[in-house]
Design an enzyme around this catalytic site. Structure first.
Site, PDB file in Angstrom:
ATOM      1  N   ASP A  47      -8.693 -46.038   3.090  1.00  0.00           N
ATOM      2  CA  ASP A  47      -9.155 -44.758   2.568  1.00  0.00           C
ATOM      3  C   ASP A  47      -8.952 -44.788   1.045  1.00  0.00           C
ATOM      4  O   ASP A  47      -8.384 -45.726   0.480  1.00  0.00           O
ATOM      5  CB  ASP A  47      -8.414 -43.583   3.229  1.00  0.00           C
ATOM      6  CG  ASP A  47      -9.236 -42.291   3.139  1.00  0.00           C
ATOM      7  OD1 ASP A  47     -10.159 -42.216   2.300  1.00  0.00           O
ATOM      8  OD2 ASP A  47      -8.954 -41.338   3.884  1.00  0.00           O
TER       9      ASP A  47
HETATM   10  C1  BGC Z   1     -11.330 -39.101   2.604  1.00  0.00           C
HETATM   11  C2  BGC Z   1     -12.312 -39.818   3.494  1.00  0.00           C
HETATM   12  C3  BGC Z   1     -13.586 -40.108   2.758  1.00  0.00           C
HETATM   13  C4  BGC Z   1     -13.242 -40.887   1.517  1.00  0.00           C
HETATM   14  C5  BGC Z   1     -14.464 -41.259   0.716  1.00  0.00           C
HETATM   15  C6  BGC Z   1     -11.157 -39.789   1.278  1.00  0.00           C
HETATM   16  O1  BGC Z   1     -10.405 -39.026   0.408  1.00  0.00           O
HETATM   17  O2  BGC Z   1     -10.094 -39.023   3.268  1.00  0.00           O
HETATM   18  O3  BGC Z   1     -12.600 -39.045   4.614  1.00  0.00           O
HETATM   19  O4  BGC Z   1     -14.472 -40.818   3.564  1.00  0.00           O
HETATM   20  O5  BGC Z   1     -12.394 -40.097   0.695  1.00  0.00           O
HETATM   21  O6  BGC Z   1     -15.101 -40.160   0.203  1.00  0.00           O
END
Ligand code: BGC
Length: 937
Positions: A285
């Protein structure tokens, strides 16, 4: 492909060869730096025009993937002009100007729609119709691919148990079975049969694993997870989605057992690859690799790189740690070549499979933005209507008559198009509001729209450690002033008030944790002012989580929970309000009475006590959810007959059967749900109930249908701690019911050895205390009870919530008359009685061994004419404090209940009863969904 000459074998360019041969050929040519590049995902800030600054890195083969290259969905920005062309330029630098010409993979958060925005997942899960997910994500995939994306960061397979956590909106709710079906359907919708197709994208399962279990509902907190709950609660949706072919997985921000998931070998390799058989790649993530330094787990970014890769995390989203440190670690021998090659292989495999080597460029002319196609709009409308849950409909106020003359539509969500779009709106730019939907549907009525108070959202941007700017939901929105006078005026002039209330979408999603579950801003005051007019109110709640709104539940004649319905919010809701479409949605997440109950979910463990699972509080009588998972009304009423189990025979599994009758006045569709509860399991305690099936039946008024569910291994089994699926030799309770925690189960056994009936010793203090008794009162008693201070007064005392009081007709010093002993209750209103309950008290506490081991229940509508309802034979239960249930053959309408203790065990003159209750046939009164009313000691 690249015009730069490449030494050696370039078989990877030959599309006719098998993917694995191509990967081998490419890998053999790659330098450590180029390998690191494939594992590096970058972001260029919010301005796509800044992307060219990254060209030198692209040309060096140092970037494997881009996130949000086409604009930022989190910033609610539309797809900027020329961004597909820009994406192609980036690709050109990678494909034509780098040594090996490996194309870049473009990913983005397309969560519940790209141009056509569908309801947020928590809402759409309420449709209990997984194909809607498949169909809507197929639209999203087509629209996303047309803008040059090959990869989307969805579906979210996390399990929602705590509504304080803002990201519940992105989940498919609290139930592993429903989540599994809905998430697997999303994978099919995104990827189809061939992800290389021009209208398909690779899915990414997130947030693997346990992100939703952050304690206290605080986003990005630690978790408190164990292997047992991982296997049976948090993994099933991932497992089903891996089985559906998901090509990528995103590792979560949280830790499990003290180890950040991004570096958790057990979670990423032993479970994901070993047990689930996942073959794709894992991306971290956002910045999670570097965040290991903040967690205090990794020493520095080199350490973080080594730990993450060795654990099985293949791609680094935004930390830029892999790209910097991987070559050095390889050289130093602290990271194995094998681990790196395997990670690169996994990423390349997905690139080959999505067809990037053959089609690296997006078709700029084909880019579909708005408006969505008519068929997609129709689907969005269907999804919006099916995701709405009718929680209450007093006096059948809904559907609204076509003859209505004046409607007042009040509230900040009445005409707020962006609010309809929800937590992630892709590139969706438009939405039809409730105001527009109502005006169109009730064209001949006069509709006054009053906002009443404001719910505005502050700018939501934050700067991360690495300097990148990201959306920030942690700042609460600024709420505007209350202007209720216009609202009250409109209400007073109207025949019906529709209130559009809720929480702003900016309060949901990432960083959207809440300390309360109330209406945002001044909406409660607005509601109270309008409710004081006495006009009938239909409340429509727009929210990304279940809210606890006692006054709204009580004062509204009807309540529709609309979640974040998407671009067709208005038409979808108007269809329901007018009765053109009947409500069929069922809660994907339980609605609490109060925030202090959270987390609250129907499938909690079968606890030692209280034996009916009604976990309560000393300072509140509330032990249940206000509305349990699966609850939802229709425009007619259904009654359920008793459940019976036809044993397995001739190779066929056992079958659970019950009748469902339409006892209302309209034709309607009922979602019949199968729940099981395993009564004993040596491996670990099992939930009180688990959803294991559902079916729809459409019945005309007066019509009855038999509904059958096969009790297959799948329906009865669970996972062990090593990921093995098994069905125990055990007894199972089986419910066929309209929602969780209601109805009377049958028992099904897979255990060849009958159990011995030793009584269960348990703490009497905890017996069913805290159940909601509604408005019961004692009308008469037929005996004098010395111990409880004589007659009615004594029995009445049973209703005072004091655990020390009870119905006890025996005292050592003074014997009372011999049985029968009877007590008559006024239940306060007419209800449809489906079953009756008696909870014996552990008698040793009273120096006698008596319980009414035989009793009778009589029912009456007026307290004068009585009908025999059921006989209870509770012999042998003298020391078992758990509630005993007698199911009626068919539900009976009654207001008065007579309980007669006809025979008492051991001591002829002793009756010790902890509780008497009624299990109500669902749907008679939508206001009350607690299944039983009991008095307790
Ligand atoms: C979130 C994810 C997301 C990623 C990219 C993160 O902060 O937890 O769900 O896909 O950002 O945008």
């Amino acid at each position: 492909m690249s015009s730069i000459p490449v030494p050696g074998n370039t078989l990877y360019k030959a599309s006719s060869l098998p993917v694995e041969t191509r990967i081998d050929s490419l890998l053999a040519l790659m330098t450590p730096e180029e390998k690191a590049g494939q594992l590096n995902q970058v972001f260029s800030g919010h301005d796509p025009k800044m992307l060219p600054e990254l060209y030198p890195e692209l040309r060096a083969g140092g970037i494997g993937s881009f996130i949000w290259a086409m604009g930022n969905p989190g910033m609610r920005k539309k797809l900027p002009d020329g961004s597909v062309a820009l994406r192609n330029q980036i690709q050109q630098a990678a494909v034509e100007e780098s040594r090996l010409g490996v194309p870049v993979l473009f990913g983005m958060d397309i969560i519940h729609g790209a141009s056509t925005v569908f309801p947020s997942a928590l809402g759409l899960a309420c449709a209990f119709e997984p194909t809607l997910f498949e169909r809507s994500q197929a639209v999203a995939a087509r629209e996303a691919r047309a803008t040059g994306l090959e990869w989307v960061f969805a579906p979210m397979c996390d399990l929602a148990r705590d509504p304080r956590w803002g990201r519940v909106v992105e989940t498919c709710g609290e139930d592993p079975y429903l989540s599994s079906l809905c998430n697997a359907a999303q994978v099919r919708g995104f990827q189809g049969d061939s992800v290389a197709a021009k209208d398909k994208v690779a899915a990414c399962l997130k947030h693997y694993l346990g992100y939703s279990a952050v304690t206290g509902g605080r986003d990005k907190n630690g978790t408190d997870l164990d292997e047992w709950s991982l296997q049976n609660l948090h993994l099933p949706a991932f497992r089903a989605s891996v089985d559906a072919g998901a090509m990528t997985v995103m590792s979560a921000f949280n830790e499990i057992d003290g180890v950040p998931v991004v570096a958790n070998h057990h979670v990423l390799t032993e479970i994901l690859r070993g047990q689930l058989g996942f073959k794709g790649f894992v991306v971290s993530d956002w910045g999670a690799v570097s965040q290991m330094l903040i967690w205090g787990y990794a020493k520095d970014n080199a350490d973080a790189t080594r730990l993450a890769l060795a654990a099985g995390n293949d791609m680094d989203m935004l930390s830029k740690a892999f790209v910097k440190h991987l070559p050095g670690l390889l050289k130093a021998g602290t990271l194995s070549q094998e681990v790196v090659d395997e990670a690169v292989r996994r990423v390349l495999r997905v690139k080959f499979m999505v067809g990037l080597f053959e089609q690296p460029y997006a078709d700029e002319s084909a880019c579909v933005l708005s408006p969505p196609r008519p068929a997609d709009v129709a689907l969005a409308r269907e999804c919006a209507a099916k995701s709405v849950v009718l929680l209450k409909n007093e006096g059948e106020i809904l559907p609204i008559s076509r003859d209505i003359r004046k409607i007042a539509l009040i509230g900040p969500f009445a005409d707020a198009p962006k609010e309809m779009l929800g937590a992630w709106d892709g590139h969706g730019e438009w939405a039809v509001t409730l105001a527009s939907g109502l005006r169109e549907k009730f064209a001949s009525a006069s509709i006054t729209v009053v906002k009443g108070c404001d719910v505005s959202v502050t700018p939501r941007i934050k700067t991360l450690q690495d300097g990148s700017v990201v959306p920030d939901d942690s700042e609460p929105p600024v709420t505007g002033d209350l202007e209720s006078s216009a609202a009250v005026e409109a209400a007073e002039a109207a025949d019906l008030v529709v209130m559009a209330l809720g929480e702003p979408r900016g309060w949901t999603g990432e960083g959207g944790s809440r300390i309360s579950l109330s209406l945002a801003g001044n909406q409660q005051a607005l509601f109270d002012a309008v409710a004081a007019t006495g006009k009938p109110i239909v409340s429509i709640i727009f929210s990304g989580r279940p809210l606890a709104l006692p006054a709204v539940w009580k004062e509204s004649a009807a309540v529709l929970y609309a979640w974040q319905p998407g671009c067709q919010a208005g038409p979808g809701l108007a269809d329901l309000l007018a009765g053109d479409v009947a409500p069929t949605g069922r809660l994907s997440m339980s609605v609490p009475y109060e925030v202090g109950q959270c987390p609250i979910y129907y499938n909690h463990y079968r606890t030692g006590l209280p034996c009916d699972g009604a976990l309560g509080f000393r300072d509140s009588g509330v032990s249940h959810a206000k509305y349990w998972f699966g609850h939802g009304l229709t425009y007619t009423e259904f009654a359920y007959g008793p459940v019976r189990v036809i044993p397995a025979a001739a190779g066929k599994p056992a079958t659970a059967v019950a009748t469902v009758s339409n006892v209302g006045r309209r034709e309607g569709e009922e979602l019949v749900q199968l729940y099981i509860g395993q009564l004993y399991c040596h491996e670990g305690v099992r939930p009180l109930q688990e959803l294991r099936g559902f079916q729809r039946v459409t019945l005309k008024p007066g019509e009855t249908r038999e509904v059958r569910f096969q009790l297959t291994d799948e329906a009865l089994g669970h996972f062990d701690r090593r990921g093995g699926f098994k069905v125990d030799q055990a007894e199972f309770q089986v419910w066929i019911a309209p929602h969780a925690r209601v109805g009377t189960p049958a028992v099904h056994s897979t255990d060849p050895v009958p159990k011995t009936e030793d009584p269960v010793e348990a703490d009497p203090e905890a017996v069913c205390f805290g159940c909601d008794r509604g408005s019961w009162s004692v009308v008469s008693v037929s005996f004098d009870s010395p111990y409880t201070n004589s007659g009615m007064a004594g029995v009445k005392k049973l209703l005072d919530d004091n655990p020390k009081t009870y119905w006890h007709t025996y005292h050592q010093d003074k014997k009372v008359s011999a049985p029968p002993h009877e007590v008559v209750f006024d239940m306060g209103r007419e209800l449809m009685v489906a079953a009756l309950t008696m909870t014996p008290r552990r008698s040793s506490d009273f120096g006698c061994a008596g319980v009414p081991d035989q009793c009778e229940f009589h029912l009456s509508l007026d307290g004068k004419a009585w009908t025999f309802a059921a006989r209870g034979d509770f012999q042998g239960l003298a020391t078992n404090p758990c509630r005993q249930v007698v199911t009626l053959a068919t539900p009976v309408k009654a207001r008065f209940l007579r309980f007669v203790a006809t025979r008492v065990a051991n001591d002829e003159s002793c009756v010790v009863v902890a509780g008497i209750g009624v299990v109500e046939a669902p749907r008679l009164d939508s206001e009350v969904n607690i299944s039983s009313y009991m008095f307790s000691i």
